[in-house]
Design a protein around this motif. Structure first.
Motif: not given
Lengths: 322, 322
Positions: B21-44
């Motif tokens: 929720x915190x990386x909100x933006x009106x530019x949809x493609x940004x969200x898509x690119x951020x999700x692509x990397x941030x949701x790819x199984x990092x160890x956190x």
């Protein structure tokens, strides 16, 4: 311009000193790369805005110099990253950092300047300014991404174009003025007027930049003219023209935008089409409207040398050739 | 790892929600690119450090979640820019953002995440945290630049290597722990211990990473092994080996570092030379020393589930295969 420079002569000297000293680092090559771009004759418009607006609002301290330097650092960081995005080889008449030291260095030195800027601001601890600047840089990156998405898109609308230049350019002009207002603790109405002034001035600045990319000369402009067309950037002169051009002309423009390798002859031909449909006049007239808006924002302020200087900056937009 | 995950299960769920929720933006493609990397199984690991250290110091609020997300955003921004620098095509077993959307997008989305992180922090207004994080990201960019300067340099010393990994990796681990201490308003001695813990853990993490780049397997590691060698990154196993190898072996390694295109056979041969001079054992033993240092920093804290979890993280460094 000389009048403005004379008015804030001492502050401008302090600014150059701050720019020299605040980007301190143990890594010598960083300093070298930063200096290469930051000492290459930028116009310092954004830091000048911080200085003039803070003075206009009666600020008496010295912190405006530090923030003016920070705004120039952030601007420089965006240039470093822009040059990677655009694969630019020349800026302000010199080779770009990316062409000399590689794209990698350009990305990382940009990151260094961004971080350093926030470090400098956080040391001062004015959370209102940090919030305003970080919001601005977030919007700025959105603007850059929107511009990237619209590359070579002949269907780019005027609304989309204005959203892009608002976000990628005007926001930093606006926040520079906001900093002045915050530092001087001016009331919210005047702060809002200065933000609006900065925004409209920034839009006018970008409009003229996009105009000069067609109508200036290489040796004056500091970079090759026709760059926007070759990079597939669809700017107002072209957007206007694409509305009225006939099918054959449109097809030619679309093809050259797509190819991203217009020859000098292609460029001249497209320039001719833009002239035919008065794309340059239209852009110039639009610029004048934004200049009028910017001037209007200053009406609420009493007569002063600083207000005169801010008004003079608006005139400068219309007469600048570089 | 399951034990840690169980201990802070609720917070980790909140973390994922915050990241969404915190990386909100009106530019949809940004969200898509951020999700692509941030949701790819990092160890956190970095956000887990924020959560565990704040809990260890008795923090009872909810702000640690937001800061944990911010640290992951900053880490992600560095990955996006790293992948441009390294021209990487695969990360965490998936195509990189730069290979899918281009280097330009990777640079700009990284900028977006950086700015968003500072925007989120400034809204909370804890200037101590903003100062610590901005100092850390400045150092981090210096580390990345130092690493770039040392590319393919067979004369890289151990000291230089440790300066690089301290700056490019350990600093973010350290500041993650510092945030926990600042949030809980713990005393400066304990804050210092947690910073040291994070730093040593971070060094160990990078040492293991550099080890696994030679000794892991492609399908486990999430990226191709041998990448460091092919990118000209001179890491500890190689630095140790270059000290003891004979002239012929040294020449071979130098040549391959310079070419930056070692074949599988070249890689296996160099791996053999490293084994001969016990470069892997040396790196593993060095890692253990840093792990011991990290564990030592936790002695001053009373027994608690959170301390156990932080200790467990140190063990994990030595056993991790990916």
């Amino acid at each position: 311009m000389e009048k403005i420079l004379k008015l804030i002569e001492k502050d401008l000297k302090k600014l150059e000193h701050a720019i020299d000293s605040l980007d301190s680092t143990d890594v010598k090559i960083i300093k070298k790369m930063v200096n290469h771009i930051i000492k290459s004759g930028g116009k310092r418009i954004r830091p000048i805005l911080v200085i003039l607006t803070s003075k206009l609002c009666g600020f008496k301290g010295q912190k405006h110099i530090k923030y003016a330097a920070v705004i120039e650092f952030i601007h420089t960081a965006t240039l470093l990253h822009d040059d990677v995005v655009d694969n630019a080889e020349v800026r302000r008449g010199s080779s770009t950092v990316n062409s000399l030291w590689g794209n990698e260095a350009s990305v990382l030195v940009g990151d260094f300047l961004y971080s350093k800027s926030f470090e400098l601001m956080s040391k001062d601890g004015n959370s209102k300014i940090i919030e305003a600047v970080s919001r601005a840089t977030t919007i700025l990156s959105e603007g850059e991404i929107l511009e990237l998405l619209k590359t070579s898109d002949p269907h780019t609308t005027e609304d989309e174009y204005f959203e892009i230049i608002n976000k990628k350019t005007a926001i930093l002009f606006s926040v520079a003025c906001e900093i002045g207002a915050i530092l001087a603790r001016t009331d919210s109405k005047r702060k809002q007027l200065l933000k609006e002034y900065g925004k409209n001035l920034g839009i006018a600045f970008q409009l003229v930049d996009d105009l000069l990319d067609y109508t200036s000369y290489d040796d004056k402009f500091g970079k090759q003219i026709g760059t926007d067309l070759r990079e597939g950037k669809v700017t107002l002169p072209l957007i206007h023209t694409l509305k009225y051009a006939d099918e054959k002309e449109k097809e030619f423009i679309k093809e050259k935008l797509k190819q991203r390798s217009a020859s000098t002859a292609d460029f001249e031909k497209i320039k001719g089409i833009i002239e035919k449909y008065k794309g340059f006049e239209y852009t110039y007239d639009t610029t004048k409207r934004y200049i009028d808006k910017a001037r209007g924002c200053l009406k609420g302020f009493g007569v002063s040398r600083y207000r005169d200087a801010l008004l003079y900056l608006t005139d400068m937009m219309l007469t600048r050739k570089v």
